[in-house]
Design an enzyme around this catalytic site. Structure first.
Site, PDB file in Angstrom:
ATOM      1  N   SER A  42       0.756  -1.006   0.114  1.00 36.21           N
ATOM      2  CA  SER A  42       0.003   0.032  -0.021  1.00 36.21           C
ATOM      3  C   SER A  42       0.689   1.315   0.154  1.00 36.21           C
ATOM      4  CB  SER A  42      -0.723  -0.031   1.312  1.00 36.21           C
ATOM      5  OG  SER A  42      -0.308   0.182   2.590  1.00 36.21           O
ATOM      6  N   LYS A 119       0.758   4.784   7.098  1.00 40.16           N
ATOM      7  CA  LYS A 119       0.396   5.463   5.929  1.00 40.16           C
ATOM      8  C   LYS A 119       1.149   6.544   5.916  1.00 40.16           C
ATOM      9  CE  LYS A 119      -2.633   2.349   4.694  1.00 40.16           C
ATOM     10  NZ  LYS A 119      -2.628   1.271   3.806  1.00 40.16           N
TER      11      LYS A 119
END
EC number: 3.4.21.89
Length: 278
Positions: A42, A119
């Site tokens: 990701s 993230k």
């Protein structure tokens, strides 16, 4: 001293040494740094599957989430930070605290599952965040984008989970080159980083997310292959992340292996050792 007494004294000293070592390691992990393996794609190409890093817990101060988590699925061990420090969960006060800055790569606990995620911080409290045709909008202004080259990787099973990458150039066979177009995004404040595109999908066009007080909005750099704040928690996404769930900042890749085991030395990525995270 008899031989038997000497044996038990030796065992006692060994046990003490092990206990002290565990206490020191636990203290180090709780206060200073937490090891973290990158399990998914990701955050490509900033972080690759198999990158190993230490999370700097001192960067933002301490909350219940700073307590260690111990998860070993193979033997059924699942001890979260809330098991150690659950009495402090829910408070957004942080000891020696400071807020992360937009553009930081941050490890945080998922607000529902408690799993550790990594993230990039996109939205701060009060910000308006939206995606329009794949372009990030912050407070009704599009971020600056520059076209880059094509990101290439081999279509193969990656990491311990054996994940296969998604490709912009279609379904390619095992061993073929998997391509994604790459752009460089500059956030308000000046952080410049690469992002990848795979295809047009629902997450490229969203409504407006207004970040609540004491919460943050996170996105993955591999924009079309990231479960992040664009998807609400009730839809198995991340949603807005409370300040209390912040663990720390990722500053540098220490080690990296492209294989399914770190022992497979022929898969080590020596060019990523001690690589700064931007």
């Amino acid at each position: 001293m008899s031989e038997e007494a000497g044996f038990f004294a030796s065992v006692k000293e060994t046990v003490k040494t092990v206990v002290y070592a565990l206490l020191i390691a636990g203290l180090f992990r709780t206060i200073f740094f937490q090891p973290f393996w990158i399990p998914s794609g990701s955050m490509k190409d900033t972080l690759l599957i198999g990158d190993f890093l230490f999370v700097n817990k001192m960067a933002y101060g301490y909350s219940y989430a700073s307590c260690p988590s111990i998860r070993i699925p193979a033997i059924g061990v699942d001890i979260g930070a809330d098991d150690f420090c659950g009495a402090f969960e829910g408070s957004n006060e942080r000891l020696f605290g400071s807020d992360p800055e937009r553009g930081d790569v941050v490890v945080f606990r998922h607000p529902v599952t408690g799993a550790d995620y990594i993230k990039r911080l996109i939205g701060e409290p009060g910000d308006r965040i939206q995606m329009i045709d794949g372009v990030l909008q912050i407070n009704d202004e599009a971020v600056v984008l520059e076209d880059g080259d094509v990101f290439e990787e081999v279509m193969e099973y990656q990491g311990p989970q054996g994940l296969r990458p998604r490709c912009e150039n279609g379904a390619v066979g095992q061993g073929a080159i998997c391509e994604k177009s790459r752009q460089y995004e500059t956030l308000p404040g000046g952080t410049r980083h690469s992002i990848l595109n795979i295809d047009d999908q629902f997450s490229d066009n969203t409504g407006v997310f207004t970040v609540p007080e004491d919460h943050f909005f996170f996105m993955g750099d591999n924009r079309d292959n990231s479960t992040d704040s664009r998807v609400a928690q009730e839809a198995r996404g991340v949603g807005f992340v409370p300040r209390s769930d912040i663990v720390g900042r990722a500053d540098r890749v220490m080690f990296s292996s492209a294989g399914r085991s770190m022992l497979a030395f022929w898969t080590w990525r020596s060019d990523r050792f001690f690589k700064a995270i931007e």
